[in-house]
Design a protein around this motif. Structure first.
Motif, short mmCIF file in Angstrom:
data_model
loop_
_atom_site.label_atom_id
_atom_site.label_comp_id
_atom_site.label_asym_id
_atom_site.label_seq_id
_atom_site.Cartn_x
_atom_site.Cartn_y
_atom_site.Cartn_z
N ASN A 179 -4.35 -8.63 8.41
CA ASN A 179 -4.33 -7.57 9.43
C ASN A 179 -3.93 -6.20 8.88
N VAL A 180 -3.40 -6.20 7.64
CA VAL A 180 -2.82 -4.97 7.09
C VAL A 180 -3.88 -4.07 6.46
N LEU A 181 -3.94 -2.85 6.95
CA LEU A 181 -4.85 -1.85 6.40
C LEU A 181 -4.34 -1.36 5.06
N VAL A 182 -3.04 -1.06 4.99
CA VAL A 182 -2.43 -0.58 3.75
C VAL A 182 -0.94 -0.86 3.78
N TRP A 183 -0.38 -1.12 2.61
CA TRP A 183 1.08 -1.28 2.47
C TRP A 183 1.60 0.09 2.04
N GLU A 184 2.03 0.88 3.00
CA GLU A 184 2.28 2.31 2.77
C GLU A 184 3.74 2.61 2.46
N PRO A 185 4.04 3.11 1.24
CA PRO A 185 5.43 3.42 0.88
C PRO A 185 5.90 4.80 1.34
N SER A 186 4.96 5.72 1.59
CA SER A 186 5.34 7.11 1.90
C SER A 186 5.65 7.29 3.38
N PRO A 187 6.87 7.73 3.73
CA PRO A 187 7.18 8.00 5.14
C PRO A 187 6.27 9.05 5.75
N GLY A 188 5.91 10.07 4.98
CA GLY A 188 5.04 11.12 5.49
C GLY A 188 3.66 10.60 5.83
N LYS A 189 3.10 9.79 4.94
CA LYS A 189 1.78 9.21 5.18
C LYS A 189 1.84 8.21 6.33
#
Length: 343
Positions: free
Chosen positions: A201-211
């Motif tokens: 289900n995950v589109l991206v594992w995003e580390p950036s709070p801004g993104k």
């Protein structure tokens, strides 16, 4: 005689300068809005009260921990303000002094009194779910209520979760383990659920709070795992987003503080930590960066109280991770996550 007076004057000036230099303390903490808050509202009254100079050194928690490790025995930072996971590591490695049980520290919730009394929580953050209300309305979806919603196939490629190196990804793994018969001591069910049910289900594992904020705001991410304070910051900008305390419980992330073992100006460091957990500073942090107050005597307006973890009922409902187990297994789990989950 004039030469003697000149020498004495120079010596007095040098002593004065040394005294002033000795009254400077370095505090390591998060950058961004937290740094702005400390520099503009929390540090100035402390400097006015004590006559000391506080230099704020911004960085993420792992960077500050690495500095403490590298400077062991010759510390420059007097007070460290970092996430609770890295803080448990710092305490375990002998990098923190015992917190003086006086003044504002006596007013803390028991949950903010960390094991060993070498550090204290300085703010509660609830880790749970957040969703874009427009996206949910568009698809006719009901608001999420459970950690198990992350496994629902209807959210395929609509979920965004930070990676395991970020506290939120790690706590998602922990909750998947707990809800499937395991826990910190048995992470196998967690990995099984993450690999087979959540990752698709995950589109991206995003580390950036801004993104992350941008994706939640635009609806590219319909459902995310994040902290209540960060979600509130996006909502405050007018985005159609809402934080959800899952029915199984939200997981606490505490920002924690300690006076560094062997640090210069340890006494001032203790005073600064007391200042940070005072009711006045706690109210400022709640309003500016969404930290739930750790001081039981903190007073908040109804509007601010609604947005943060506030009061004994909400504090007591938070789930506390076992960082003794987590920190011992963190490297092993990270390697496995990188191989099997985040592919």
């Amino acid at each position: 005689m004039r030469k003697i007076l000149t020498v004495m004057g120079a010596a007095a000036l040098a002593a004065s300068l040394n005294a002033q230099a000795a009254e400077t303390i370095y505090v390591g903490g998060s950058g961004g809005s937290t740094e702005k808050l400390y520099k503009e509202q929390i540090i100035p009254p402390f400097e006015a009260k004590t006559g000391a100079k506080v230099v704020y050194v911004p960085g993420n928690s792992t960077d500050i921990l690495a500095k403490l490790q590298a400077q062991k025995g010759k510390q420059e930072i007097s007070v460290a303000l970092i996430d609770d996971g890295p803080m448990y590591q710092a305490v375990g490695q002998g990098l923190c002094s015992k917190v003086e049980d006086t003044s504002a520290v006596k007013e803390l919730y028991p949950a903010a009194r960390m094991v060993g009394d070498k550090s204290v929580g300085i703010g509660f953050i609830a880790t749970g779910l957040a969703y874009n209300k427009d996206q949910f309305a568009k698809h006719g979806w009901q608001a999420p209520t459970s950690w198990q919603d992350l496994t629902d196939p209807k959210y395929k490629q609509k979920v965004v979760i930070p990676p395991i190196t970020n506290g939120y990804g790690l706590l998602t793994l922990m909750m998947m383990a707990r809800l499937n018969g395991g826990g910190e001591a048995n992470m196998e069910p967690g990995f099984d659920a993450m690999i087979k049910k959540v990752a698709p289900n995950v589109l991206v594992w995003e580390p950036s709070p801004g993104k992350m904020a941008q994706m939640l705001q635009t609806g590219e991410a319909a459902l995310v795992v994040w902290g209540n304070g960060r979600v509130q910051s996006v909502a405050d900008q007018g985005a159609p987003v809402e934080f959800v305390y899952p029915k199984e419980g939200a997981v606490v992330i505490m920002v924690a503080g300690c006076v560094v073992e062997g640090a210069p100006q340890a006494k001032l460091g203790q005073q600064f930590l007391q200042h940070v957990v005072s009711a006045e500073s706690q109210a400022l942090m709640a309003q500016a960066v969404g930290f739930g107050p750790v001081n039981k005597t903190t007073k908040l307006s109804p509007e601010v109280a609604r947005k943060v973890v506030f009061g004994p009922d909400k504090v007591n409902a938070l789930i506390s991770p076992n960082y003794d187990i987590i920190n011992a297994k963190r490297a092993e789990w990270t390697n496995r996550w990188n191989r099997a989950v985040e592919r």
